[in-house]
Design an enzyme around this catalytic site. Sequence first.
Site, mmCIF file in Angstrom:
data_model
loop_
_atom_site.group_PDB
_atom_site.id
_atom_site.type_symbol
_atom_site.label_atom_id
_atom_site.label_comp_id
_atom_site.label_asym_id
_atom_site.label_seq_id
_atom_site.Cartn_x
_atom_site.Cartn_y
_atom_site.Cartn_z
ATOM 1 N N ASP A 24 0.917 -1.211 -0.086
ATOM 2 C CA ASP A 24 -0.175 0.083 -0.044
ATOM 3 C C ASP A 24 0.952 1.110 0.068
ATOM 4 O O ASP A 24 2.111 1.074 0.550
ATOM 5 C CB ASP A 24 -0.840 -0.116 1.147
ATOM 6 C CG ASP A 24 -1.613 1.297 1.396
ATOM 7 O OD1 ASP A 24 -2.454 1.739 0.531
ATOM 8 O OD2 ASP A 24 -1.660 1.700 2.520
ATOM 9 N N ASP A 26 -0.084 4.872 0.995
ATOM 10 C CA ASP A 26 -0.414 6.114 2.024
ATOM 11 C C ASP A 26 -0.268 5.247 3.563
ATOM 12 O O ASP A 26 -0.943 4.444 3.777
ATOM 13 C CB ASP A 26 -1.330 6.894 1.883
ATOM 14 C CG ASP A 26 -1.466 7.813 0.594
ATOM 15 O OD1 ASP A 26 -0.515 8.001 0.111
ATOM 16 O OD2 ASP A 26 -2.637 7.901 0.188
ATOM 17 N N THR A 129 -2.648 0.757 -4.578
ATOM 18 C CA THR A 129 -3.350 1.791 -3.923
ATOM 19 C C THR A 129 -4.292 2.385 -4.308
ATOM 20 O O THR A 129 -4.777 2.242 -5.603
ATOM 21 C CB THR A 129 -1.997 3.105 -3.934
ATOM 22 O OG1 THR A 129 -2.644 4.011 -3.286
ATOM 23 C CG2 THR A 129 -1.787 3.431 -5.400
ATOM 24 N N ALA A 130 -5.314 2.985 -3.523
ATOM 25 C CA ALA A 130 -6.400 3.629 -4.031
ATOM 26 C C ALA A 130 -6.160 4.951 -4.411
ATOM 27 O O ALA A 130 -6.928 5.676 -4.987
ATOM 28 C CB ALA A 130 -7.499 3.569 -2.523
ATOM 29 N N LYS A 174 -8.680 -4.233 -4.136
ATOM 30 C CA LYS A 174 -6.971 -4.033 -4.224
ATOM 31 C C LYS A 174 -6.782 -5.789 -4.319
ATOM 32 O O LYS A 174 -5.762 -6.207 -5.112
ATOM 33 C CB LYS A 174 -6.504 -3.871 -2.972
ATOM 34 C CG LYS A 174 -6.389 -2.229 -3.151
ATOM 35 C CD LYS A 174 -5.521 -1.808 -1.701
ATOM 36 C CE LYS A 174 -5.342 -0.380 -1.973
ATOM 37 N NZ LYS A 174 -4.374 -0.065 -0.770
ATOM 38 N N ASP A 197 -1.644 -0.490 6.154
ATOM 39 C CA ASP A 197 -1.898 0.034 7.452
ATOM 40 C C ASP A 197 -3.317 0.021 7.836
ATOM 41 O O ASP A 197 -3.658 0.286 9.010
ATOM 42 C CB ASP A 197 -1.920 1.600 7.562
ATOM 43 C CG ASP A 197 -2.356 2.461 6.397
ATOM 44 O OD1 ASP A 197 -3.306 3.043 7.022
ATOM 45 O OD2 ASP A 197 -2.626 2.247 5.462
#
Length: 274
Positions: A24, A26, A129-130, A174, A197
């Site tokens: 991921d 962020d 990642t989004a 994801k 996270d």
Amino acid sequence: MTADAPDETAPEPRPGLRAAAFFDLDKTLVAGSSGFYWARAAAAHGLISRRRLAADGWENVKFRLRGSTDDSTRKVWERVGSFLAGQRVRDFERLSPRVLAGVLPRLYPEMLAIAWEHQDEGRPIYIVTASTQETASMIADILFFDGAVGAPLEQVDGRYTGKLAGPMTYREGKAEAIRQLAERDGLDLGASWAYSDSESDLPMLRAVGRPVAVNPDRELARVARQEGWEVIRLERIATHLKSAAALAAIAALGGLGRAASAGRPAGGVGRRRG
């Protein structure tokens, strides 16, 4: 950095397949939200207002303190879509140097060391990642990752439409993204790692054999304890940016916005993995 988990031997990939590592972005590779640095760069070029920059700065502080939620993610994408609709793609491509200047100093050296160790041991590494595909690809290229998957933005005649051109890389999206990577690149997910996270990434984490919680939010920390997953803790901002300190950060962002408006042109090492 602290890590909590037994150092188990990695499962061997199935014959003809490779293990990989998925990261991921962020709060996993980068402290805070990479999207904020797009907003700051856009403000410096007069594409968004100082008020909008300050609001995005506050959202970044909240994200670092609390993590993301489904509701906050939905609202972010509604704002992004509304703002991007009709904007020239080229104008945003030209923001890339400013964005990287903000993001790169906030990368976690420990996580880069872990990623590159995977790579040195023959495992391809990917950002999943989004954030936008543009953000994912830009950072993956500069960090010499093997690939990246993000949310694809629709473009028509050189302008953004404000819509996505494909599935949203969030929650189950994801997990589906890494399954597609596994099929395309010959990867064994059962022998692979994933790092995140957020509890929203539980589908991705559960899709691999070696899930790792990095700076986990409360729910992910609970699941990691219950499941016996490895935990890496790098984020300490929750002890530094509460109350007055958080307000001071927002005041500083307001000053940055004023400076940008005035100046714009017219018009560490991780544990070794087996």
